[in-house]
Each structure stands twice: as C-alpha cells, then as structure tokens.
Design an enzyme around this catalytic site. Structure first.
Site, PDB file in Angstrom:
ATOM      1  CB  SER A  56      -0.944   0.012   1.207  1.00 32.56           C
ATOM      2  OG  SER A  56      -0.221  -0.142   2.416  1.00 32.56           O
ATOM      3  CG  ASP A 350      -3.316   5.900   6.792  1.00 31.41           C
ATOM      4  OD1 ASP A 350      -2.144   5.588   7.082  1.00 31.41           O
ATOM      5  OD2 ASP A 350      -3.917   5.422   5.812  1.00 31.41           O
ATOM      6  CG  HIS A 353      -0.470   4.030   4.366  1.00 27.69           C
ATOM      7  ND1 HIS A 353      -1.725   3.675   4.815  1.00 27.69           N
ATOM      8  CD2 HIS A 353       0.043   2.933   3.767  1.00 27.69           C
ATOM      9  CE1 HIS A 353      -1.964   2.411   4.494  1.00 27.69           C
ATOM     10  NE2 HIS A 353      -0.907   1.941   3.864  1.00 27.69           N
TER      11      HIS A 353
END
Length: 385
Positions: A56, A350, A353
């Site tokens: 991600s 977040d 990340h």
C-alpha cells in the site's frame, strides 16, 4: 501549484538539504516534481520504463478493483492529489514512486488493473503494487483479495506478453535491461501477519530471526524470477521503522516520544538480510556481470526524519493526520473523515502510511542521496549505467 505552496516546500527542502544527508537537488527539479511533472512526456526519461512491485505504500489503484477491505478510493484520501480526488493511493497525495517517476522524467504509470482491458500505455511501465500484499501468500488474507509478491510477478508476465507483441525480440530484451524495477514489500508480512498472533500462526512457529530468513528466501525467489524475465536494474526498498507508525504506537501503548523497539528490531533483522542479498547479487559471477541491485534505506531515512523532524519541516511524528483513537492510529482514516489542517507538518497521514510531504523527501534521497540512503549507488547514478 500556487507560489505560496512552492515557497513553503522550498523552505522545507532547503533546510533538509543543508542539515541532513540529502544531496542538494537542483531547485528547478523540486519545483517540477511538486508541480506535478506535467512536461515529463516531453523530456528524455532517465529510464525507458519503471515497473513497481509492492504494497500500500506504493499502490496507485490496483486494490480499487479487488474485493478487499484494504482500499482507499474515498475521501479524504487523495485530498491533495491532482483534482483533489481519491485514486486508490494510501496518502493525502503522491506516493514515493509517483515522485520518483517524475524525477526520472517518466509520465504517470498506470496500475496493472487499469491495463487489463487494453487501451492504456504500458510502455513507460506498470504498477503492480497491492495494499495488504506481502512476500508470503497468506499475508493480509483477513483483509480480502490482494496481490502477493508472487501474484504480482505473474501479473507482470501478462504485461510482458503485451509488450512483446509491440516490439521485436531484441528490442524487448534491450528495453527490459534498461528499465527500472522498484520493489517495496515486507511491511505487511509483519503488521498484517507476524504481529497479528490471533489471526496468523507465524509468530508461534518462527522466532523473529527465522521469520526474517523465511521472508528473505521467498523474496529472493521472486526477485530472481524478475531477473529471469530480463530485468537488470533493481531498487529494493527496505521495511520502514514499523514500531514508529501510529498503528503500532497505539496497539503497544507506547510512551510519548518512543517507538516500539521490539518491532523495529524485527524490521532491522529483515533489512540487514536485504543488504546482504544486494551484496551477494552484486558480487555473484552471473548476476553481477549483467545487473545491478540497489538497496533503498527507507528505514534509515525515516528514522532520521522522525529523530530530526524540525529539520524537515515536520511538527507531528507520533499520530496520523486522519484516524481515530490513541495516536489517531487505532482506526485508520474513514470515509469523509476530517483530516488535520496542516498535512505537510505531519509525518503520518493515517495509521500506517506517510504523508505526501514525507514521500517527497524519501524520493529525493533515493534519487540523489548518499550511500546511506541508497546503496551502493543512487537512482541518478543507476540511470547512467
């Protein structure tokens, strides 16, 4: 980009360049990247293409097409991206590989899942990264569909078939040898596998050392598969300081100003093995004569930023800009949540990340940094080989 935004980032970057190990990048190049690299298609790219394999941290939309809980196709993700709309990137704006692509003079490369129906330019590269994906097949299974490293290599084979239809065999060989491969995997094998003992058995079967060995063995197998396809220029990103992300700070109730050292030590075990792998491949009689492998020290660069945040323009290092609970990391950024106002002052976007501002610094260090950032050479030097 507005002038005020350019000067804000200019102040941040000039400070980091003079104080830290980042080699000074010409300011026109930084402005070009921050402005979005609109003219990249008109410049001579430093590599013909860039192919990305990862999780991600570098996913640019593949999971939008998967039945997965690991998706970011909703606001406020993408709030600072072009158009202020979500794209599937797990950040407020651009990822590290977005910035790297612009620094290299490449146009924005598509997510693999956006290419399967055709009609998309794949000759400048493709991004196969998948949120929740890991080196191990089972990693992230509790989050639904995702592409593991092995599956991403399989997806590349489909792209290679398409490329081979548009080029002669010798041209394909030269194209592959000159293209850049970026691999950023391993993070999820810890945070969405080893560190979740209620969901996975790995921590009861392997101690941290043997688990790192397991990861390296599987990683090496898939990396050499890519080498076998014809790639010759590789950048392998290490696992970051996972004990410092808001998710782990919250889960382990870390004291203010501290990271979870036991988790960071696990990451370092794996990273040390990656460095040894790079050394081995760069000295092996076969691979060393044809290819070069570079280790991207994202761990070291991130620790530098977290230790000296003000040198880089950051003020908040221990909580997400968007999230809920302790360290804004117990529940990650939810649809239509209200993020923090000054996102460029936060390291973390977040629970897991980083922000676009952090990603830019890492990309610049990878592009033109010292051996402590990219070993044995940086991306700019790699492009000249």
């Amino acid at each position: 980009m507005h002038d005020s935004e350019i000067f804000k980032f200019k102040d941040m970057m000039m400070m980091s360049c003079t104080v830290q190990t980042l080699v000074l990048v010409p300011w026109f190049l930084v402005v070009f990247v921050l402005a979005g690299g609109e003219d990249s298609s008109e410049t001579t790219a430093m590599f013909p293409a860039m192919f990305v394999f990862g999780d991600s941290l570098v996913d640019n939309g593949n999971n939008n097409h998967l039945n997965s809980l690991a998706r970011s196709n909703y606001l406020p993700y993408g709030i600072d991206f072009a158009g202020n709309q979500p794209t599937g990137r797990f950040s407020n704006g651009k990822t590290i590989v977005d910035f790297i692509g612009e620094l290299l003079g490449l146009p924005e490369i598509p997510a693999f899942m956006d290419t399967v129906d055709g009609g998309v330019d794949i000759l400048h590269g493709v991004n196969y990264a998948s949120a929740a994906g890991g080196i191990l097949e089972e990693t992230g299974r509790h989050l639904g569909e995702r592409f593991s490293m092995g599956r991403q290599v399989e997806n590349f084979e489909k792209t290679l078939m398409e490329i081979s239809r548009s080029m002669r065999k010798e041209s394909v060989k030269e194209y592959m040898a000159k293209s850049l491969v970026v691999v950023s995997l391993g993070n999820n094998d810890y945070i969405n596998n080893y560190l979740k003992p209620r969901l996975f058995l790995s921590s009861s079967i392997y101690d941290p050392t043997s688990f790192a060995d397991l990861l390296l063995s599987n990683f090496t197998t898939h990396l050499l598969e890519l080498y076998g396809k014809g790639f010759r220029k590789f950048v392998i990103a290490g696992v970051g300081p996972l004990g410092c992300i808001p998710d782990q700070l919250a889960a382990q109730a870390a004291l203010p100003g501290e990271c979870v050292e036991a988790v960071n030590e696990m990451a370092e075990l794996f990273n040390n093995r990656l460095v040894s792998l790079v050394d081995r491949l760069n000295s092996d009689n076969k691979t060393a004569s044809e290819a070069i492998f570079v280790y991207g020290n994202t761990y070291g660069a991130a620790v530098d930023i977290l230790t000296n945040p003000f040198n880089y323009g950051f003020e908040v290092t221990d909580r997400g800009c968007c999230g809920v609970g302790r360290n804004r990391g117990e529940i990650t950024c939810l649809p239509l949540a209200v993020p923090c106002a000054f996102r460029d002052r936060h390291v973390f976007w977040d629970a897991f990340h980083p922000t676009q501002a952090f990603n830019l610094i890492i990309a610049l260090r990878a592009f033109n940094g010292s051996k402590s950032d990219c070993y044995p050479i940086n991306l700019s030097q790699l492009s000249r080989l």
